[in-house]
Design a protein around this motif. Structure first.
Motif, PDB file in Angstrom:
ATOM      1  N   GLN A 100       0.815  -1.215   0.000  1.00  0.00           N
ATOM      2  CA  GLN A 100       0.000   0.000   0.000  1.00  0.00           C
ATOM      3  C   GLN A 100       0.846   1.263   0.000  1.00  0.00           C
ATOM      4  N   VAL A 101       2.022   1.219   0.602  1.00  0.00           N
ATOM      5  CA  VAL A 101       2.914   2.383   0.548  1.00  0.00           C
ATOM      6  C   VAL A 101       3.249   2.711  -0.905  1.00  0.00           C
ATOM      7  N   ILE A 102       3.568   1.669  -1.684  1.00  0.00           N
ATOM      8  CA  ILE A 102       3.860   1.863  -3.103  1.00  0.00           C
ATOM      9  C   ILE A 102       2.609   2.326  -3.841  1.00  0.00           C
ATOM     10  N   GLN A 103       1.524   1.634  -3.577  1.00  0.00           N
ATOM     11  CA  GLN A 103       0.251   1.906  -4.241  1.00  0.00           C
ATOM     12  C   GLN A 103      -0.219   3.339  -3.990  1.00  0.00           C
ATOM     13  N   LEU A 104      -0.231   3.757  -2.751  1.00  0.00           N
ATOM     14  CA  LEU A 104      -0.711   5.097  -2.416  1.00  0.00           C
ATOM     15  C   LEU A 104       0.265   6.169  -2.894  1.00  0.00           C
ATOM     16  N   GLY A 105       1.561   5.835  -2.914  1.00  0.00           N
ATOM     17  CA  GLY A 105       2.528   6.782  -3.443  1.00  0.00           C
ATOM     18  C   GLY A 105       2.259   7.094  -4.908  1.00  0.00           C
ATOM     19  N   VAL A 106       1.953   6.054  -5.694  1.00  0.00           N
ATOM     20  CA  VAL A 106       1.649   6.255  -7.113  1.00  0.00           C
ATOM     21  C   VAL A 106       0.368   7.068  -7.277  1.00  0.00           C
ATOM     22  N   LEU A 107      -0.661   6.730  -6.514  1.00  0.00           N
ATOM     23  CA  LEU A 107      -1.940   7.424  -6.645  1.00  0.00           C
ATOM     24  C   LEU A 107      -1.849   8.873  -6.180  1.00  0.00           C
ATOM     25  N   ILE A 108      -1.162   9.113  -5.079  1.00  0.00           N
ATOM     26  CA  ILE A 108      -1.028  10.489  -4.583  1.00  0.00           C
ATOM     27  C   ILE A 108      -0.198  11.322  -5.555  1.00  0.00           C
ATOM     28  N   GLY A 109       0.873  10.732  -6.093  1.00  0.00           N
ATOM     29  CA  GLY A 109       1.666  11.443  -7.088  1.00  0.00           C
ATOM     30  C   GLY A 109       0.858  11.780  -8.328  1.00  0.00           C
ATOM     31  N   THR A 110       0.029  10.839  -8.765  1.00  0.00           N
ATOM     32  CA  THR A 110      -0.838  11.094  -9.917  1.00  0.00           C
ATOM     33  C   THR A 110      -1.851  12.181  -9.600  1.00  0.00           C
ATOM     34  N   GLY A 111      -2.385  12.165  -8.374  1.00  0.00           N
ATOM     35  CA  GLY A 111      -3.336  13.193  -7.963  1.00  0.00           C
ATOM     36  C   GLY A 111      -2.723  14.583  -8.034  1.00  0.00           C
ATOM     37  N   PHE A 112      -1.494  14.727  -7.538  1.00  0.00           N
ATOM     38  CA  PHE A 112      -0.829  16.025  -7.607  1.00  0.00           C
ATOM     39  C   PHE A 112      -0.586  16.437  -9.056  1.00  0.00           C
ATOM     40  N   ALA A 113      -0.253  15.465  -9.905  1.00  0.00           N
ATOM     41  CA  ALA A 113      -0.035  15.776 -11.325  1.00  0.00           C
ATOM     42  C   ALA A 113      -1.321  16.270 -11.988  1.00  0.00           C
ATOM     43  N   LEU A 114      -2.470  15.803 -11.486  1.00  0.00           N
ATOM     44  CA  LEU A 114      -3.753  16.225 -12.043  1.00  0.00           C
ATOM     45  C   LEU A 114      -4.258  17.529 -11.435  1.00  0.00           C
ATOM     46  N   GLY A 115      -3.524  18.082 -10.462  1.00  0.00           N
ATOM     47  CA  GLY A 115      -3.921  19.350  -9.859  1.00  0.00           C
ATOM     48  C   GLY A 115      -4.586  19.225  -8.510  1.00  0.00           C
ATOM     49  N   TRP A 116      -4.458  18.077  -7.861  1.00  0.00           N
ATOM     50  CA  TRP A 116      -5.059  17.870  -6.540  1.00  0.00           C
ATOM     51  C   TRP A 116      -4.455  18.840  -5.533  1.00  0.00           C
ATOM     52  N   LYS A 117      -5.314  19.464  -4.708  1.00  0.00           N
ATOM     53  CA  LYS A 117      -4.857  20.425  -3.707  1.00  0.00           C
ATOM     54  C   LYS A 117      -5.484  20.091  -2.353  1.00  0.00           C
ATOM     55  N   PRO A 118      -4.875  19.157  -1.613  1.00  0.00           N
ATOM     56  CA  PRO A 118      -5.402  18.854  -0.276  1.00  0.00           C
ATOM     57  C   PRO A 118      -5.171  20.016   0.667  1.00  0.00           C
ATOM     58  N   VAL A 119      -5.987  20.115   1.685  1.00  0.00           N
ATOM     59  CA  VAL A 119      -5.849  21.183   2.679  1.00  0.00           C
ATOM     60  C   VAL A 119      -5.570  20.552   4.036  1.00  0.00           C
ATOM     61  N   GLY A 120      -5.062  21.382   4.951  1.00  0.00           N
ATOM     62  CA  GLY A 120      -4.885  20.903   6.315  1.00  0.00           C
ATOM     63  C   GLY A 120      -3.457  20.631   6.719  1.00  0.00           C
ATOM     64  N   GLY A 121      -2.544  20.514   5.770  1.00  0.00           N
ATOM     65  CA  GLY A 121      -1.142  20.305   6.112  1.00  0.00           C
ATOM     66  C   GLY A 121      -0.920  19.038   6.926  1.00  0.00           C
ATOM     67  N   ALA A 122      -0.342  19.217   8.121  1.00  0.00           N
ATOM     68  CA  ALA A 122      -0.008  18.076   8.973  1.00  0.00           C
ATOM     69  C   ALA A 122      -1.249  17.295   9.382  1.00  0.00           C
ATOM     70  N   SER A 123      -2.356  17.995   9.626  1.00  0.00           N
ATOM     71  CA  SER A 123      -3.595  17.303  10.011  1.00  0.00           C
ATOM     72  C   SER A 123      -4.062  16.367   8.909  1.00  0.00           C
ATOM     73  N   ALA A 124      -3.926  16.795   7.659  1.00  0.00           N
ATOM     74  CA  ALA A 124      -4.324  15.944   6.538  1.00  0.00           C
ATOM     75  C   ALA A 124      -3.448  14.711   6.456  1.00  0.00           C
ATOM     76  N   VAL A 125      -2.144  14.884   6.656  1.00  0.00           N
ATOM     77  CA  VAL A 125      -1.221  13.739   6.603  1.00  0.00           C
ATOM     78  C   VAL A 125      -1.539  12.751   7.713  1.00  0.00           C
ATOM     79  N   ILE A 126      -1.724  13.255   8.926  1.00  0.00           N
ATOM     80  CA  ILE A 126      -2.047  12.374  10.054  1.00  0.00           C
ATOM     81  C   ILE A 126      -3.367  11.654   9.802  1.00  0.00           C
ATOM     82  N   GLY A 127      -4.355  12.384   9.286  1.00  0.00           N
ATOM     83  CA  GLY A 127      -5.653  11.773   9.015  1.00  0.00           C
ATOM     84  C   GLY A 127      -5.572  10.679   7.975  1.00  0.00           C
ATOM     85  N   VAL A 128      -4.813  10.910   6.898  1.00  0.00           N
ATOM     86  CA  VAL A 128      -4.682   9.899   5.846  1.00  0.00           C
ATOM     87  C   VAL A 128      -3.981   8.663   6.380  1.00  0.00           C
ATOM     88  N   VAL A 129      -2.879   8.848   7.118  1.00  0.00           N
ATOM     89  CA  VAL A 129      -2.158   7.704   7.679  1.00  0.00           C
ATOM     90  C   VAL A 129      -3.044   6.929   8.644  1.00  0.00           C
TER      91      VAL A 129
END
Length: 259
Positions: A125-154
């Motif tokens: 899943q680390v590999i899987q989510l890394g690919v998907l998150i990278g693709t999301g950023f390439a498509l213009g994804w803009k998550p909010v929340g900074g550290a809170s978002a990272v903690i929430g996703v993990v």
């Protein structure tokens, strides 16, 4: 004069045995093309379709930019694909071919076997989510929340993996391999369509919403969406998944059969 023996007789520490088993399970997962298709190619294709073609704007994903709404829900789908469907089918056929029975005769305990399988899923899943998150950023994804978002996703990924892996092991430890294959794929489709995974719970008919909210798929998807869209740590969703994990994990410990 006492003699020194090398290697020292005795069983390896529990942690080393689990890590060794997790490495073996990960290598087996990487060799299985069908499992990789389910785990990575399908979620990646869906993300590109929803976030990069404009199709997401026509579907009931919620209020906001399609890519921002699609990424957390595709991440939830990826967790479901790997920790439930792939794990359930692979374990079911391992039982059929006698692999699980042979492992049962090894120094690896039942708890170690299950921990090793879940560990291999987390690495994938680390590999899987890394690919998907990278693709999301390439498509213009803009998550909010900074550290809170990272903690929430993990937090959501860990709790969701524990809950769905327990469900997959419960199914594969009781049913025959063919029945596990059919049931896992059927439940995957049902949760995809009606489990609050790709569509917010509020978009369902009023009579279904109370039932859908109780499902672990809805808790996982909504928790990931809250983390990246609202920037909050979804403690309620994490608690729901933890309760699912505890109940399903207990049932696995009581019902999982080695053969």
């Amino acid at each position: 004069m006492s003699a020194t023996y090398a290697p020292r007789p005795g069983s390896a520490p529990w942690t080393r045995k689990v890590l060794s088993h997790a490495r073996m399970e990960f290598r087996l997962l990487m060799r299985n093309g069908e499992q990789l298709l389910l785990a990575l190619v399908i979620p990646l294709g869906l993300l590109l379709l929803l976030g990069g073609t404009g199709l997401g704007d026509r579907l009931p994903l919620g209020d906001g930019r399609a890519v921002d709404l699609a990424v957390p829900r595709v991440l939830a789908l990826a967790v479901l694909s790997t920790s439930f469907t792939s794990l359930a089918i692979a374990t079911g056929f391992e039982r059929r071919y006698g692999v699980i029975k042979r492992l049962g005769a090894s120094p690896l305990s039942r708890t170690g076997l299950l921990a090793g399988k879940i560990g291999s899923v987390l690495v994938l899943q680390v590999i899987q989510l890394g690919v998907l998150i990278g693709t999301g950023f390439a498509l213009g994804w803009k998550p909010v929340g900074g550290a809170s978002a990272v903690i929430g996703v993990v937090l959501m990924v860990v709790c969701g993996t524990a809950a769905f892996a327990s469900l997959g092991l419960l199914m594969s430890g009781v049913l025959r391999a063919e029945a596990t294959l059919a049931a896992a794929n059927l439940l995957y489709l049902l949760l995809l369509v009606g489990g609050g995974l790709m569509t917010p719970v509020d978009e369902y008919p009023a009579g279904m919403q109370s039932v859908v909210r109780l499902l672990p798929s809805a808790a996982l998807a909504n928790g990931l969406a809250n983390s990246t869209i609202e920037g909050v740590i979804p403690w309620a969703a994490a608690l729901s998944l933890a309760l699912w994990s505890a109940v399903l994990g207990y049932l696995v410990s009581r019902t999982f059969r080695w053969d």
